[in-house]
Design an enzyme around this catalytic site. Structure first.
Site, PDB file in Angstrom:
ATOM      1  CB  SER A   1      15.609  31.781  26.543  1.00 25.37           C
ATOM      2  OG  SER A   1      16.055  32.520  27.640  1.00 25.37           O
TER       3      SER A   1
ATOM      4  CG  ASP B   1      11.697  31.160  28.954  1.00 27.49           C
ATOM      5  OD1 ASP B   1      12.266  30.890  27.666  1.00 27.49           O
ATOM      6  OD2 ASP B   1      12.341  30.844  29.930  1.00 27.49           O
TER       7      ASP B   1
END
Length: 391
Positions: A50, A225
């Protein structure tokens, strides 16, 4: 690691956590301190999730597709990224503008990861393909595959996970891989990846060597993610039983935020914040706590040489009685860094400088206090300007 090995430069593995722009800036501060000691040249592995993936992509892009030298990072890359992050949004309705919202109105519902990839290409100029990245340091971009539930990784060598299989020399853009790594559940949503039926191999879980060709189970996978699997980006570099993977010293920069108040996806998106569903956040917080404890046990028992740098930890925790007079951030300032919201929007200059300074001090304090490696310790504690580079 014996004393003779400790006196020479170790192969450094960097694990850079998720956490949006807060994490990106904290990691930049960590890297700035490493660069002050000419340690970026010793980095051989990078694993990111991320916010860590975002800032690594920006670094490679601003360094012409390569990993910068310490001098280049201090003199060119760091100032350039600082200017970019403090003047423009990356992902928000404001960043898209009225025309962008009208153009992307359908994709804002179901294709926000694709929008993020396009913004990375246009605004951050991240235009390389995964196969264009350097072989060293090897960059692992971590995502979570919804179909297999495993840690799907992109690197210059290959993409995939141990259950689905791996494809070598992947024809994927870096912007797409980063967008998948930062695709916070429901706020940004999954990045779909169409799968070519050729070129997939089953690999040995232990050696990662190809065993036999396999036919993909799916024609399309959906990548979320990397923090949905593990937000500290550790797995590519460290395994509890096996130890460090292809590096001699691990530096894990953890800028994960605290478990905050529940927030709806719609409200989060409108404000430019990245708030996941509450149960996801609770599970992620517990996974991170368990991973941290296992890592620290390995470090404290001297099974590995490793350093866990955590945002929000003040100088006082390192035994300094009066951090205000010792030229470190105060407890209150460190708390401001920790609680800075997880966003992909412009950060104010004062906030940037505070969080980046916190990252630099985390290196100085953690390695300076705990390292028994004379090479790392002497270099990590250098103050700005000691290596002769611009700051």
């Amino acid at each position: 690691m014996d004393d003779a090995t400790r006196s020479v430069s170790p192969r450094i593995g960097l694990a850079l956590s998720g956490g949006g722009i807060r994490a990106a800036v904290f990691h930049l501060g960590v890297l700035r301190q490493l660069a002050e000691g000419d340690l970026l040249e010793d980095v051989t592995q990078i694993s990111t999730v991320s916010g860590g993936s975002l800032v690594s992509g920006a670094i490679f892009a601003h360094a012409g597709g390569r990993w910068p030298s310490s001098a280049d990072f201090l003199g060119k890359v760091y100032p350039s990224i600082r200017e970019m992050l403090t003047t423009t949004d990356l992902f928000s309705l404001k960043a898209l503008g009225v025309r962008g919202v009208l153009r992307e109105n359908v994709h804002l519902v179901s294709g926000r990861a694709g929008i993020l990839s396009r913004l990375l290409h246009q605004r951050w100029r991240i235009r390389m393909k995964i196969s264009d990245l350097p072989k060293s340091p090897l960059w692992h971009i971590n995502t979570t595959c919804i179909e297999t539930g495993k840690n799907w990784r992109f690197s210059q060598e290959a993409m995939g996970d141990w259950q689905f299989g791996r494809r070598y020399s992947p024809d994927v853009t870096v912007a797409d891989a980063i967008a998948a790594s930062a695709a916070v559940p429901y706020v940004i949503g999954a990045m779909p990846l169409t799968i070519s039926p050729q070129g997939w191999w089953q690999t040995d879980p232990a050696t990662k060597e190809p065993i036999q060709k396999v036919k993909p189970r799916y024609r399309k996978v959906h990548l979320w993610d990397g923090g949905a699997y593990e937000n500290m980006a550790l797995e590519a570099l460290y395994k509890p039983v096996e130890g460090l993977q292809n590096c001699d010293a691990l530096i894990c920069s953890d800028a994960s935020g605290p478990l905050g108040e529940p927030e709806t996806v719609a409200k989060s998106l409108l404000a430019g914040r990245l708030a996941s569903p509450r149960l996801f956040d609770i599970a992620s917080d517990q996974i991170r706590a368990l991973r941290s404890r296992v890592l620290m046990k390995s470090i404290e028992s001297n099974e590995i040489e490793g350093y866990l740098l955590r945002i929000g930890v003040p100088a006082r925790k390192f035994g300094l009685r009066s951090p205000e007079t010792d030229d470190y951030l105060t407890d209150a300032a460190c708390d401001l860094c920790l609680t800075y919201p997880t966003t992909l929007t412009q950060i104010e200059t004062d906030d940037f400088d505070r969080i980046a300074r916190h990252g630099s001090e985390a290196v100085h304090l953690t390695i300076g206090t705990h390292s028994t490696n004379p090479y790392l310790k002497s270099r990590a504690v250098r103050r700005p300007g000691q290596n002769g580079g611009e700051t």
